[in-house]
Design a protein around this motif. Structure first.
Motif, PDB file in Angstrom:
ATOM      1  N   ASP B  82      57.577   3.351   5.830  1.00  0.00           N
ATOM      2  CA  ASP B  82      56.759   2.869   5.356  1.00  0.00           C
ATOM      3  C   ASP B  82      55.520   2.457   6.005  1.00  0.00           C
ATOM      4  OD1 ASP B  82      56.726  -0.033   3.104  1.00  0.00           O
ATOM      5  OD2 ASP B  82      57.091   0.596   5.262  1.00  0.00           O
ATOM      6  N   PHE B  83      53.942   2.155   5.455  1.00  0.00           N
ATOM      7  CA  PHE B  83      53.422   1.858   6.194  1.00  0.00           C
ATOM      8  C   PHE B  83      53.642   0.726   7.340  1.00  0.00           C
ATOM      9  CE2 PHE B  83      48.171   1.367   7.302  1.00  0.00           C
ATOM     10  CZ  PHE B  83      48.276   0.586   7.246  1.00  0.00           C
ATOM     11  N   THR B  84      53.804  -1.025   6.596  1.00  0.00           N
ATOM     12  CA  THR B  84      54.423  -1.755   6.945  1.00  0.00           C
ATOM     13  C   THR B  84      55.621  -1.607   8.626  1.00  0.00           C
ATOM     14  OG1 THR B  84      54.248  -3.196   4.764  1.00  0.00           O
ATOM     15  CG2 THR B  84      54.634  -4.167   7.179  1.00  0.00           C
ATOM     16  N   ASN B  85      56.353  -1.069   7.635  1.00  0.00           N
ATOM     17  CA  ASN B  85      57.335  -0.754   9.176  1.00  0.00           C
ATOM     18  C   ASN B  85      57.088   0.414  10.350  1.00  0.00           C
ATOM     19  OD1 ASN B  85      59.969  -0.669   9.092  1.00  0.00           O
ATOM     20  ND2 ASN B  85      60.493   1.262   9.074  1.00  0.00           N
ATOM     21  N   LEU B  87      53.888   0.034  11.656  1.00  0.00           N
ATOM     22  CA  LEU B  87      53.331  -0.908  13.020  1.00  0.00           C
ATOM     23  C   LEU B  87      54.420  -2.274  13.345  1.00  0.00           C
ATOM     24  CD1 LEU B  87      50.714  -1.444  10.488  1.00  0.00           C
ATOM     25  CD2 LEU B  87      50.470  -0.205  12.616  1.00  0.00           C
ATOM     26  N   LEU B  88      54.912  -1.891  12.430  1.00  0.00           N
ATOM     27  CA  LEU B  88      55.989  -3.411  13.372  1.00  0.00           C
ATOM     28  C   LEU B  88      57.639  -2.225  13.850  1.00  0.00           C
ATOM     29  CD1 LEU B  88      57.393  -5.103   9.778  1.00  0.00           C
ATOM     30  CD2 LEU B  88      55.885  -5.697  11.920  1.00  0.00           C
TER      31      LEU B  88
END
Lengths: 234, 268, 232
Positions: B82-85, B87-88
């Motif tokens: 997912d999105f957050t993951n 980037l991190l």
């Protein structure tokens, strides 16, 4: 209201959800096993107040219980590979499956809760038991192993069962934290792709319900076996 | 050795083997293509999602596959999440490149290396019960805008505008789509920002009683992201491939295929 | 190489997280108190084997404990909405906070019931028998004999469950209520500093947990004077 639930979509979806259940179970069982082993040590350190380990255990349990599991998953998934990279120079984040970090995170988390269950259970055993054991010459270790543990287990079983089902349900976060396509991951992914959500939620709920029914009956059975002649009520 | 000992050992061995077989193969010899780990979305229809055959599919996925073809020295392995993951993971080096319709803003530019070639514009429209009344942020004064989450760009844009203009409207959150629709219809929220495909999806699946505005909230093009420290070489290669694809009209074709309209960023 | 960590942002986020404590408190205390009443009643009915209520209680507990909280919150919205539609009420009146509180309470009651039941069962049956033989009714035996002796087991379990309820309150965002984690993460929409924001939220939750644990430890000490259990 019923426009949010499409029966034919549900029928299409449900088998796909069932396919993923083994992965969810694998994550839960492995994490529980890891956590259980760790929890025994933590509980012993706390119960017998072993000097340094006791303090470490207190802080550890406090952190694991006090912070949301989602954050622990994030930290384990990101920081752990970075730390290992710093120490060994190997970027394991690229090589190892994210499953490993996720199981590590869940295991560490479960250990904290399980150790508290151990403690509560052992406290429920009358201290006269330890006195009697010591008075006939047993060491503390023998006393724990032969006298306390078996009595504590009976009290602990509901707590363990509780922790295990909590772990099973926490696994719903594995997708949000690490992109793991387990049961909940599949539900979310298909929901976004098809703009249909409720069917997936209901399907997943039904599956979790069924899994936990098994768990309940198993636990009930074990408690009955262990409680013969003791406790419970008229 | 008694049987009692063998079985647990065997189980442990099987467990260990299955865990380590979950490791990918990241070995590259000389002359073999370098593996590039690309983070993509898993739940973002029609950009990047799992289709009925459980394969990765979608506009962005096909675009990346085309880039992969152009770069024989690299081979892509996709890591959907997912999105957050995403980037991190990019930041911590778990993946080398990321694609999730990332638009540009200053803070993101500080953290990540943007490709210089954008590939599509994704326009947002106002979606509300009546459609006609709400055509711009000014129309929202005193009303409530529903955002579908912190990570979404619609929240970022709306919030930015709101703060720059003294907060004339209120932003409420509703990440669960069916509930968001209900909110719009019943008046709990007055409008939300969505793309045309989202709007179409809602109307089609739920018979939603909502309208889309004519006006468009335009943003920057979307870009592929790379790691700030180590991504320069990769970025150069991607940029070249993407520029070629745009000149050839491939991106426009792909856009028409998935969005029924050419929303690609034109080649310079 | 590794990750960057913006310490200043982290600290400012802790301030942001702090302002959400009242909401977390509300979402924890209400479900706990109401849930204890409901859960306690259910547990007692199961331990004392009150026929009809017992089966209903069992089903209730199994359902609320087996379905993940995330899913329950989502489904609960539709259930409550269904009630509203059935009675012809306007959904705009459906206050999101009320929906969340009802859902959290229903879920908590299930867990509390199971914990209370474990505590009640840990008391030896001899105690129950002795109470009857002296002529106490079930209510009296429960209140004067069983309840006090169930405390050593009950209190740590209760502590554990209250911490669980507090963290489960974060699921409220699915129904549109802004709670601590989401509130803290709002700034990250622009700057992507999720790690700092989530760590800040973790710090606040930890602080709250420590508070709860203090209270629990205090209660445990008081109970230990009267009861002697465990090892040393």
């Amino acid at each position: 209201m019923s426009r949010f639930f499409d029966w034919s979509h549900f029928q299409w979806l449900f088998p796909r959800l069932l396919e993923v259940v083994p992965l969810t179970l694998f994550i839960t069982l492995t994490s529980f096993a890891v956590g259980f082993l760790l929890a025994v040590f933590i509980a012993l350190a706390r119960l017998y107040r072993i000097p340094v380990l006791n303090q470490i255990a207190v802080v550890y349990v406090s952190f694991m219980r006090g912070t949301p599991i989602l954050i622990q998953l994030f930290i384990c998934n990101l920081a752990l590979p970075a730390v290992i990279w710093g120490i060994t120079g190997v970027n394991v984040g690229r090589i190892w499956s994210p499953l490993i970090f996720v199981i590590a995170a869940y295991g560490l988390n479960a250990a904290a809760f399980l150790s508290e269950d151990f403690r509560a259970a052992v406290s429920g055993v009358d201290s006269g038991q330890q006195e009697a054991a010591l008075s006939i010459g047993m060491t503390r270790f023998q006393c724990f192993r032969y006298v306390i543990a078996s009595q504590a287990v009976r009290i602990a079983i509901p707590g363990f069962s509780n922790s295990f089902s909590n772990l099973l349900k926490d696994s719903t976060l594995a997708f949000a934290a690490a992109g793991i396509m387990d049961l909940m991951g599949t539900v979310q992914a298909i929901g976004y792709a098809k703009y249909r959500y409720l069917e997936g939620y209901v399907g997943a709920a039904a599956i979790f319900f069924a899994l936990c029914i098994f768990l309940e009956f198993g636990t009930h059975f074990i408690i009955r076996r262990l409680s013969k002649g003791l406790s419970a009520v008229k | 050795m008694s049987y009692k000992k063998i079985i647990p050992l065997l189980l442990a061995a099987i467990l260990a083997i299955s865990l380590f077989s979950a490791c990918g193969k990241a070995k590259t010899g000389d002359g073999e293509p370098t593996e590039v780990l690309v983070g993509v979305g898993a739940d973002f229809s029609p950009i990047s999602f799992y289709n009925d055959d459980k394969e990765l599919d979608g506009f962005e996925y096909e675009l990346l596959a085309a880039i992969d073809d152009r770069l024989p020295e690299y081979t892509f392995t996709y890591k959907p999440s997912d999105f957050t993951n995403i980037l991190l993971s990019l930041e911590s080096g778990k993946i080398d490149a990321a694609a999730h319709l990332f638009e540009y803003n200053i803070e993101r530019g500080d953290k990540f290396l943007y490709g210089t070639e954008g590939y599509i514009h994704f326009d947002l429209y106002f979606v509300s019960k009546t459609g006609a009344e709400i055509n711009s942020f000014e129309d929202l004064a005193g009303k409530k805008l529903i955002a579908d989450g912190n990570g979404s760009n619609s929240f970022y844009i709306a919030n930015k505008w709101n703060e720059e203009h003294g907060k004339p409207f209120e932003i409420i959150f509703e990440p669960t789509a069916p509930i968001l629709i209900e909110d719009l219809e019943s008046g709990v929220g007055d409008a939300t920002l969505a793309s045309v495909s989202q709007y179409d999806g809602w109307v089609r699946e739920y018979n939603a009683d909502i309208q889309i505005s004519d006006a468009v909230v335009n943003e920057s093009g979307t870009f592929i992201l790379f790691n700030k420290d180590t991504g320069a070489e990769l970025q150069a290669a991607f940029d070249k491939a993407l520029a070629d694809l745009k000149t050839e009209g491939f991106v426009a074709e792909l856009s028409i295929k998935w969005f029924d309209a050419d929303v690609s960023v034109k080649a310079k | 190489m590794g990750i960057s960590f913006d310490f200043k942002f982290f600290l400012s986020e802790i301030g942001v997280a702090f302002t959400y404590i009242p909401i977390v408190a509300l979402l924890t205390i209400v479900p706990l108190t109401v849930g204890t009443l409901i859960g306690g009643g259910l547990a007692l009915s199961r331990v004392y084997k009150l026929r009809i209520i017992q089966s209903a209680a069992r089903v209730y507990v199994i359902i609320t404990r087996s379905i993940p909280i995330l899913l329950q919150m989502l489904l609960m919205y539709f259930v409550i909405k269904g009630f509203y539609d059935y009675f012809g009420l306007n959904a705009a009146h459906l206050n999101k906070m009320v929906t969340v509180l009802i859902s959290c309470t229903i879920i908590s009651a299930g867990f509390l019931s199971e914990g209370i039941r474990a505590a009640l069962l840990s008391v030896e049956s001899g105690q129950y028998e002795a109470a009857y033989s002296v002529g106490m009714t079930r209510m009296q035996s429960a209140r004067y004999v069983i309840f006090p002796q169930s405390l050593p087991v009950a209190i740590p379990i209760f502590g554990s469950i209250s911490i669980g309820v507090m963290k489960a309150s974060s699921a409220a965002y699915l129904l549109g209520v802004v709670e601590l984690i989401q509130g803290t993460a709002m700034k990250t929409a622009g700057n992507y500093k999720y790690l700092e924001a989530y760590c800040a939220a973790a710090v606040i939750y930890w602080a709250l947990t420590l508070g709860i644990e203090r209270v629990i430890a205090f209660c445990e000490k008081r109970v230990r004077i009267k009861m002697r259990g465990g090892v040393s």
